[in-house]
Scaffold this active site. Structure first.
Site, PDB file in Angstrom:
ATOM      1  N   THR A  17      -2.642  32.658   4.390  1.00 56.60           N
ATOM      2  CA  THR A  17      -2.118  31.285   4.458  1.00 56.60           C
ATOM      3  C   THR A  17      -2.757  30.484   5.590  1.00 56.60           C
ATOM      4  O   THR A  17      -3.008  29.284   5.460  1.00 56.60           O
ATOM      5  CB  THR A  17      -0.584  31.336   4.621  1.00 56.60           C
ATOM      6  OG1 THR A  17      -0.037  31.866   3.416  1.00 56.60           O
ATOM      7  CG2 THR A  17       0.017  29.976   4.886  1.00 56.60           C
ATOM      8  N   THR A  93      -0.015  37.043   6.071  1.00 53.59           N
ATOM      9  CA  THR A  93       1.139  37.698   6.700  1.00 53.59           C
ATOM     10  C   THR A  93       1.758  38.778   5.806  1.00 53.59           C
ATOM     11  O   THR A  93       2.456  39.655   6.309  1.00 53.59           O
ATOM     12  CB  THR A  93       2.232  36.666   7.042  1.00 53.59           C
ATOM     13  OG1 THR A  93       2.606  35.994   5.836  1.00 53.59           O
ATOM     14  CG2 THR A  93       1.757  35.665   8.075  1.00 53.59           C
ATOM     15  N   ASP A  94       1.492  38.678   4.503  1.00 49.18           N
ATOM     16  CA  ASP A  94       2.151  39.610   3.573  1.00 49.18           C
ATOM     17  C   ASP A  94       1.856  41.071   3.893  1.00 49.18           C
ATOM     18  O   ASP A  94       2.679  41.949   3.610  1.00 49.18           O
ATOM     19  CB  ASP A  94       1.719  39.314   2.128  1.00 49.18           C
ATOM     20  CG  ASP A  94       2.312  38.009   1.616  1.00 49.18           C
ATOM     21  OD1 ASP A  94       3.165  37.430   2.312  1.00 49.18           O
ATOM     22  OD2 ASP A  94       1.912  37.564   0.521  1.00 49.18           O
TER      23      ASP A  94
END
Ligand code: ASP
Length: 332
Positions: A17, A93-94
């Site tokens: 992101t 971030t996942d």
């Protein structure tokens, strides 16, 4: 004479992101280079940190593979061996909690390896990428962060890679270390460490073989169907049990067979706390499963336990050594 050399930090861009922009069809996708990310950080020039960028991947966090991580670890090692003071990895971030722990396990050098990202993409008001990247660079450059291994710096908090979890799908304060809290904080641009872990497990060396480690979460009414259908495909397994490490009595038989054939690690699906080893005594309890050969994960949550298990197997360790590492590490 005082050391007036500017600290040198290498920033690896992997996508996520933090590096996303609008696509022609709507929505956002990874597009920005590591150089563009660094150029968008206000105040970086004033820090007097010399930043080098490596445009490593531009992918969503979900699409990273263990091959990518092996390559990343080797590239990081190359830059640190050549004299970099620290490294920052920007990514989705996942999978930060898994990536950071993977890098942490392989990091035997003193220099910090800091992972960060963003929850709000660069097209949104209040995008958090530039602040997180600045804080990560400041941490990677600072002597305070040495000898701590892999770190996650996010929302001005410094987390140990072995503890941190993504706990919210959208909040900017998604990264939490439920076991023990953050190691420290960024205060006026300086990392301050208040809380150092007493143990840290490392698994040095490059991967020498491809392995697959499965993760199966126990659910109410579980009869072991998923385990029975999939376990053969994996070299080892993590079972995310209920509470302190429990499974339904129905699942004990298949787990006993599997634990005799391959490493099976028992973690808790709760998200915090340790599995127990000798408190409950019924079929499917933690003490029963450990007596049947399952390996307790201690404080490692199921995702972290899977990464440690993967790394141990990929670097050629046998079942007994795997058991010794899990049970001897403290896993805090
Ligand atoms: N939402 C994710 C992120 O924060 C997407 C990803 O992991 O690539 O970066």
């Amino acid at each position: 004479m005082p050391d007036t050399r500017m600290p040198h930090v290498v920033v690896f861009g992997l996508g996520g992101t933090i590096a996303m922009t609008s696509t022609a069809n709507g929505g956002v996708a990874p597009a920005l280079s590591a150089e563009q990310l660094v150029a968008a950080v206000p105040g970086l020039a004033e820090t007097r940190i010399d930043v080098e960028v490596v445009d490593f991947r531009r992918v969503p966090g979900a699409s990273l593979s263990f091959d990518d991580l092996d390559e990343l670890a080797a590239a990081i090692e190359g830059h640190l061996a050549a004299g970099a003071d620290g490294v920052v990895v920007t990514k989705g971030t996942d999978t930060i909690e898994e990536t950071a722990f993977f890098l942490d396990l392989g990091q035997t050098r003193p220099e910090p390896v800091v992972v960060t990202g963003a929850m709000r993409n660069p097209t949104m008001a209040g995008a958090d990428g530039p602040a997180n990247l600045l804080a990560a660079i400041q941490t990677a450059a600072h002597p305070t962060a040495r000898d701590l291994g892999g770190l996650v710096v996010f929302a001005d908090e410094i987390h140990a890679a072995s503890r941190v979890r993504k706990t919210h799908s959208t909040s900017g304060h998604t990264f939490v270390s439920a076991n023990g809290g953050p190691l420290g904080y960024l205060v006026e641009g300086r990392p301050q460490v208040l809380n150092k872990p007493t143990t840290r497990v490392t698994v040095p060396g490059a991967s020498t073989r491809q392995v697959e480690v499965g993760l199966v979460t126990m659910v109410l009414g579980d009869t072991g169907t998923l385990l029975r259908a999939t376990a053969d495909q994996f070299d080892a397994l993590v079972v995310a049990g209920f509470g302190v490490g429990h499974v339904p009595a129905n699942v004990v038989g298949i787990l006993t067979e599997l634990a005799a054939a391959k490493p099976v690690v028992l973690a808790s699906r709760t998200g915090a706390g340790s599995v127990l080893t000798r408190t409950y005594a019924f079929p499917g309890s933690e003490s029963d499963l450990i007596a049947r050969g399952l390996i307790p994960a201690g404080f490692l949550d199921p995702l972290k336990a899977r990464i440690l298990l993967h790394r141990l197997l990929a670097t050629g360790h046998d079942h007994n050594t795997i058991r010794a590492v899990f049970t001897g590490s403290g896993n805090a």
